[in-house]
Design an enzyme around this catalytic site. Structure first.
Site, PDB file in Angstrom:
ATOM      1  N   CYS A   1      -2.022  -0.789   7.494  1.00  0.00           N
ATOM      2  CA  CYS A   1      -1.330   0.519   7.606  1.00  0.00           C
ATOM      3  C   CYS A   1      -1.404   1.322   8.739  1.00  0.00           C
ATOM      4  O   CYS A   1      -0.586   1.637   8.874  1.00  0.00           O
ATOM      5  CB  CYS A   1      -1.709   1.127   6.285  1.00  0.00           C
ATOM      6  SG  CYS A   1      -1.073   0.327   4.503  1.00  0.00           S
TER       7      CYS A   1
ATOM      8  N   GLU B   1       0.855   3.940   1.857  1.00  0.00           N
ATOM      9  CA  GLU B   1       1.321   4.510   3.024  1.00  0.00           C
ATOM     10  C   GLU B   1       2.556   3.567   3.821  1.00  0.00           C
ATOM     11  O   GLU B   1       3.566   4.032   4.027  1.00  0.00           O
ATOM     12  CB  GLU B   1       0.304   3.948   4.216  1.00  0.00           C
ATOM     13  CG  GLU B   1      -1.147   4.754   4.005  1.00  0.00           C
ATOM     14  CD  GLU B   1      -2.025   3.860   3.177  1.00  0.00           C
ATOM     15  OE1 GLU B   1      -3.135   3.715   3.860  1.00  0.00           O
ATOM     16  OE2 GLU B   1      -1.731   3.051   2.460  1.00  0.00           O
TER      17      GLU B   1
ATOM     18  N   CYS C   1      -5.930   1.137   5.591  1.00  0.00           N
ATOM     19  CA  CYS C   1      -6.344  -0.291   6.196  1.00  0.00           C
ATOM     20  C   CYS C   1      -5.923  -0.397   7.663  1.00  0.00           C
ATOM     21  O   CYS C   1      -5.243   0.267   8.038  1.00  0.00           O
ATOM     22  CB  CYS C   1      -5.913  -1.456   5.217  1.00  0.00           C
ATOM     23  SG  CYS C   1      -4.242  -1.766   5.405  1.00  0.00           S
TER      24      CYS C   1
ATOM     25  N   HIS D   1       0.865  -1.249   0.071  1.00  0.00           N
ATOM     26  CA  HIS D   1       0.018   0.115   0.027  1.00  0.00           C
ATOM     27  C   HIS D   1       0.889   1.185   0.087  1.00  0.00           C
ATOM     28  O   HIS D   1       2.179   1.235   0.296  1.00  0.00           O
ATOM     29  CB  HIS D   1      -0.836   0.102   1.167  1.00  0.00           C
ATOM     30  CG  HIS D   1      -2.060  -1.029   1.109  1.00  0.00           C
ATOM     31  ND1 HIS D   1      -2.926  -1.136   2.142  1.00  0.00           N
ATOM     32  CD2 HIS D   1      -2.411  -1.921   0.364  1.00  0.00           C
ATOM     33  CE1 HIS D   1      -3.811  -2.280   1.594  1.00  0.00           C
ATOM     34  NE2 HIS D   1      -3.501  -2.587   0.503  1.00  0.00           N
TER      35      HIS D   1
END
Length: 134
Positions: free
Chosen positions: A96, A67, A93, A65
């Site tokens: 993260c 992040e 999410c 992801h």
């Protein structure tokens, strides 16, 4: 929200366009003392083919992801994300969110809310300031 939030979010949106993912392109910027200290977008790990989805259009399990990419990039650089603000085009999410907490990021600004809010809920529980911008 401050006057820089919209500008940094616009930059995160532009950065998302670097992603090879077809289902969703996400961009992230880490900002500290009004300086961009890291950036990231969703995609495969370094050295892997730039294809995020399998032949059925399902995102491959090893796709990172935005992040996670921004946080690992700042760690590699030797800079500290302690007290930084994370600008991300989609709400984090839960996985993260755990990284964000451990990285010492104190504020998360996001644009699009994901249908599952576990990540945002966890960030708030940890006392991290969370804000959605349009």
């Amino acid at each position: 929200m401050n006057k820089f939030d919209e500008k940094y979010m616009s930059m995160a949106s532009i950065w998302a366009q670097n992603s090879y993912c077809k289902r969703r392109q996400v961009g992230a910027l880490l900002v500290k003392d009004r300086m961009i200290i890291s950036d990231g977008y969703n995609g495969t790990p370094s050295g892997f083919e730039n294809i995020c989805e399998d032949e059925n259009g399902i995102t491959k399990p090893y796709v990172l992801h935005a992040e996670a990419n921004a946080i690992s990039k700042v760690a590699k650089s030797g800079n500290s994300s302690e007290g930084a603000t994370l600008y991300v085009t989609a709400s984090p999410c839960v996985e993260c969110a755990k990284l964000i907490i451990q990285a010492g990021i104190r504020r998360v600004v996001y644009r699009d809310e994901y249908r599952i809010t576990d990540g945002i809920d966890l960030l708030r529980r940890a006392g991290i300031e969370v804000e959605q911008v349009g």
